[in-house]
Write a protein that holds these residues in place. Structure first.
Motif, short mmCIF file in Angstrom:
data_model
loop_
_atom_site.label_atom_id
_atom_site.label_comp_id
_atom_site.label_asym_id
_atom_site.label_seq_id
_atom_site.Cartn_x
_atom_site.Cartn_y
_atom_site.Cartn_z
N ASN A 161 0.81 -1.23 0.00
CA ASN A 161 0.00 0.00 0.00
C ASN A 161 0.84 1.27 0.00
O ASN A 161 0.29 2.37 0.07
N GLY A 162 2.14 1.13 -0.08
CA GLY A 162 3.01 2.31 -0.15
C GLY A 162 4.08 2.31 0.93
O GLY A 162 4.10 1.44 1.81
N PRO A 163 4.99 3.29 0.87
CA PRO A 163 6.05 3.40 1.88
C PRO A 163 5.47 3.53 3.29
O PRO A 163 4.35 4.02 3.47
N ILE A 164 6.26 3.12 4.27
CA ILE A 164 5.80 3.15 5.66
C ILE A 164 6.77 4.01 6.47
O ILE A 164 7.97 3.75 6.50
N ALA A 165 6.21 5.02 7.13
CA ALA A 165 7.02 5.94 7.92
C ALA A 165 6.97 5.54 9.40
O ALA A 165 5.99 4.93 9.85
N PRO A 166 8.01 5.86 10.16
CA PRO A 166 7.99 5.59 11.59
C PRO A 166 6.86 6.41 12.25
O PRO A 166 6.43 7.42 11.70
N PRO A 167 6.38 5.97 13.42
CA PRO A 167 6.80 4.77 14.15
C PRO A 167 6.21 3.51 13.52
O PRO A 167 5.07 3.51 13.04
N LEU A 168 6.99 2.46 13.52
CA LEU A 168 6.57 1.22 12.89
C LEU A 168 5.77 0.37 13.86
O LEU A 168 6.06 0.32 15.06
N PRO A 169 4.76 -0.34 13.34
CA PRO A 169 4.09 -1.34 14.19
C PRO A 169 5.11 -2.34 14.71
O PRO A 169 6.10 -2.65 14.03
N TYR A 170 4.84 -2.85 15.90
CA TYR A 170 5.81 -3.73 16.57
C TYR A 170 6.29 -4.86 15.67
O TYR A 170 7.50 -5.08 15.51
N ALA A 171 5.35 -5.59 15.09
CA ALA A 171 5.73 -6.77 14.31
C ALA A 171 6.54 -6.38 13.08
O ALA A 171 7.48 -7.08 12.69
N GLN A 192 2.42 -3.62 -6.07
CA GLN A 192 1.42 -2.57 -6.31
C GLN A 192 0.20 -3.15 -7.03
O GLN A 192 -0.94 -2.75 -6.77
N VAL A 193 0.44 -4.06 -7.95
CA VAL A 193 -0.67 -4.74 -8.63
C VAL A 193 -1.54 -5.48 -7.62
O VAL A 193 -2.77 -5.44 -7.68
N ALA A 194 -0.91 -6.18 -6.68
CA ALA A 194 -1.67 -6.91 -5.66
C ALA A 194 -2.55 -5.96 -4.85
O ALA A 194 -3.69 -6.29 -4.50
N ALA A 195 -2.02 -4.76 -4.54
CA ALA A 195 -2.80 -3.79 -3.77
C ALA A 195 -4.02 -3.31 -4.54
O ALA A 195 -5.12 -3.22 -3.99
N VAL A 196 -3.85 -2.99 -5.82
CA VAL A 196 -4.98 -2.54 -6.63
C VAL A 196 -5.97 -3.69 -6.85
O VAL A 196 -7.18 -3.48 -6.85
N ALA A 197 -5.46 -4.90 -7.01
CA ALA A 197 -6.34 -6.06 -7.16
C ALA A 197 -7.21 -6.24 -5.92
O ALA A 197 -8.38 -6.66 -6.02
N ASP A 198 -6.67 -5.95 -4.76
CA ASP A 198 -7.43 -6.00 -3.51
C ASP A 198 -8.60 -5.03 -3.58
O ASP A 198 -9.75 -5.37 -3.25
N ILE A 281 11.22 1.73 -10.27
CA ILE A 281 9.84 1.68 -9.79
C ILE A 281 9.78 2.03 -8.31
O ILE A 281 8.95 2.83 -7.87
N ARG A 282 10.71 1.46 -7.55
CA ARG A 282 10.72 1.71 -6.10
C ARG A 282 11.05 3.17 -5.77
O ARG A 282 10.60 3.68 -4.75
N ALA A 283 11.83 3.81 -6.61
CA ALA A 283 12.30 5.17 -6.33
C ALA A 283 11.31 6.25 -6.77
O ALA A 283 11.54 7.43 -6.50
N MET A 284 10.23 5.87 -7.42
CA MET A 284 9.28 6.87 -7.90
C MET A 284 8.60 7.59 -6.75
O MET A 284 8.51 7.09 -5.63
N GLU A 285 8.09 8.80 -7.04
CA GLU A 285 7.44 9.60 -6.00
C GLU A 285 6.08 9.03 -5.61
O GLU A 285 5.58 9.29 -4.52
N GLY A 286 5.46 8.31 -6.51
CA GLY A 286 4.16 7.72 -6.23
C GLY A 286 4.04 6.36 -6.88
O GLY A 286 4.94 5.93 -7.61
N PRO A 287 2.94 5.65 -6.63
CA PRO A 287 2.77 4.33 -7.24
C PRO A 287 2.58 4.43 -8.75
O PRO A 287 1.97 5.38 -9.24
N ILE A 288 3.08 3.47 -9.47
CA ILE A 288 2.94 3.44 -10.92
C ILE A 288 1.65 2.72 -11.32
O ILE A 288 1.12 2.92 -12.41
N ILE A 289 1.13 1.87 -10.43
CA ILE A 289 -0.09 1.11 -10.70
C ILE A 289 -1.24 1.77 -9.93
O ILE A 289 -1.24 1.78 -8.70
#
Length: 392
Positions: A161-171, A192-198, A281-289
């Motif tokens: 669903n995108g990059p994750i900023a701190p604080p991180l969930p414990y797990a 990203q495809v899996a996220a949109v498919a969801d 793809i990973r370095a882009m400012e936003g999702p490509i899909i």
């Protein structure tokens, strides 16, 4: 066979615990197979999306989606989109199959309840819990805990669903400390495809399930963008079609529009950006899909309708309060007395060095429950029928 920006099996970053390559399967085919054969995947059969699975309910039945049927639908959509874009379909499928492994019983209601119960000890997040399951809680292999999935699959589970900023969930913090998942970047195009498919899958099947449950009717959908025109087209092409066929024909058109929109938009964006590899793809400012802006706005209207008429319908809200009360009863009892859990779980909880670690063990146990088992545990521990649980 793959586009340059796809994840290529030969370039996989491998597994945390080294293994010999399979003779017949790619790394992500092996990941897919391990996920399908996991205990957590099997339990998805009796974990629900919106409607709680319990016997004797007047308007719920076996027809409605569970986490398992939803997951299978997501995987099917992910393979279709990934294949059309020249991406690695096996990786997209593996991420799709794993994306809901961390969901607790009772859908998002269960997640909200456990997040509140775990607030003093790092909270609860189903994506992070999925990572904990595949790296630690599945205990079947001789050489490691978890499933020892590849870095790319773990990355996809963590940040589809995108990059994750701190604080991180414990797990998630625990897994990331063991193997840096580069949480500040986007995931691969396959994830990203899996996220949109969801999104596509639940938008489609929640309309089906909401109609089936009687929470709203086809007439209520007539003025919704995307949905109303689909029914109108079916009526034009197939006058006097019986209601169930009419519903299916209309909603399959909605489904097709969403899939085709994502593919067309991604093809255009990929052609314009010309990413040379997955790192780009990973370095882009936003999702490509993503969906097109017009369709995204239409889907916002659909989601708003579903939120009001389905997710917050009075009968559903009553059930939310009911199952929240059950978890609020069961969790503290097990935390205070781990002997109420099975022998292997109680031993781990009693060996925990502090209450926070004990709470995490109890959480792992409770979050792994199916709806049916959580109800049975409530009845066992309280001596009360589930129907007598407080409803807020």
């Amino acid at each position: 066979m793959f586009a340059p920006y796809a994840c290529h099996p030969a370039a996989s970053r491998g597994r945390l615990f080294g293994e010999e390559l399979s003779t017949f399967r790619s790394p992500w085919q092996r990941d897919r197979d391990r996920i399908i054969h996991s205990s957590a995947f099997r339990r998805l059969k009796h974990k629900t999306q919106v409607f709680v699975e319990q016997d004797g309910d007047a308007y719920r039945g076996d027809y409605f989606r569970t986490r398992l049927t939803h997951t299978i639908e997501v995987a099917q959509v992910a393979r279709t989109i990934a294949g059309a874009l020249g991406l690695n379909t096996d990786l997209a499928e593996a991420v799709a199959l794993a994306h809901d492994l961390g969901h607790p019983p009772f859908g998002h209601t269960g997640e909200d309840a456990l997040a509140a119960l775990m607030a003093p000890w790092g909270g609860f997040d189903h994506n992070a819990q999925a990572l904990r399951i595949v790296t630690r809680l599945e205990r079947h292999y001789a050489d490691f805990d978890g499933l020892n999935l590849t870095w790319e699959t773990l990355e996809g589970i963590a940040k589809h669903n995108g990059p994750i900023a701190p604080p991180l969930p414990y797990a998630l913090a625990e897994v990331n400390a063991a193997w840096d998942l580069e949480l500040h970047t986007h995931a691969s195009a396959e994830a990203q495809v899996a996220a949109v498919a969801d999104d596509i899958a639940y938008n489609h099947h929640d309309l089906h399930d909401g109609l089936r449950s009687g929470l709203f009717t086809e007439a209520d959908l007539a003025d919704l963008p995307l949905i109303g025109p689909a029914f109108a087209e079916v009526d034009r092409l197939h006058p006097a079609l019986d209601p169930m066929r009419r519903r299916h024909e209309a909603l399959r058109r909605v489904f097709g529009v969403m899939v085709e929109d994502v593919i067309a938009v991604a093809q255009g964006r990929l052609a314009a950006a010309c990413p040379p590899d997955v790192a780009a793809i990973r370095a882009m400012e936003g999702p490509i899909i993503r969906f097109s802006k017009p369709l995204f706005q239409n889907l916002k209207a659909v989601k708003g309708f579903l939120f009001t008429r389905m997710y917050r319908a009075p009968s559903v809200m009553e059930e939310r309060a009911h199952v929240t009360a059950m978890l609020n009863a069961v969790f503290p009892m097990m935390l205070d007395d781990p002997r109420l859990m099975p022998a292997d779980w109680q031993a781990e909880a009693l060996a925990a060095p502090n209450r926070a670690e004990r709470a995490r063990v109890v959480l792992d146990y409770v979050a792994g429950m199916t709806d049916r088992f959580a109800i049975a545990e409530y009845q066992r521990l309280t001596g009360r029928p589930a129907a007598m649980a407080p409803r807020g």
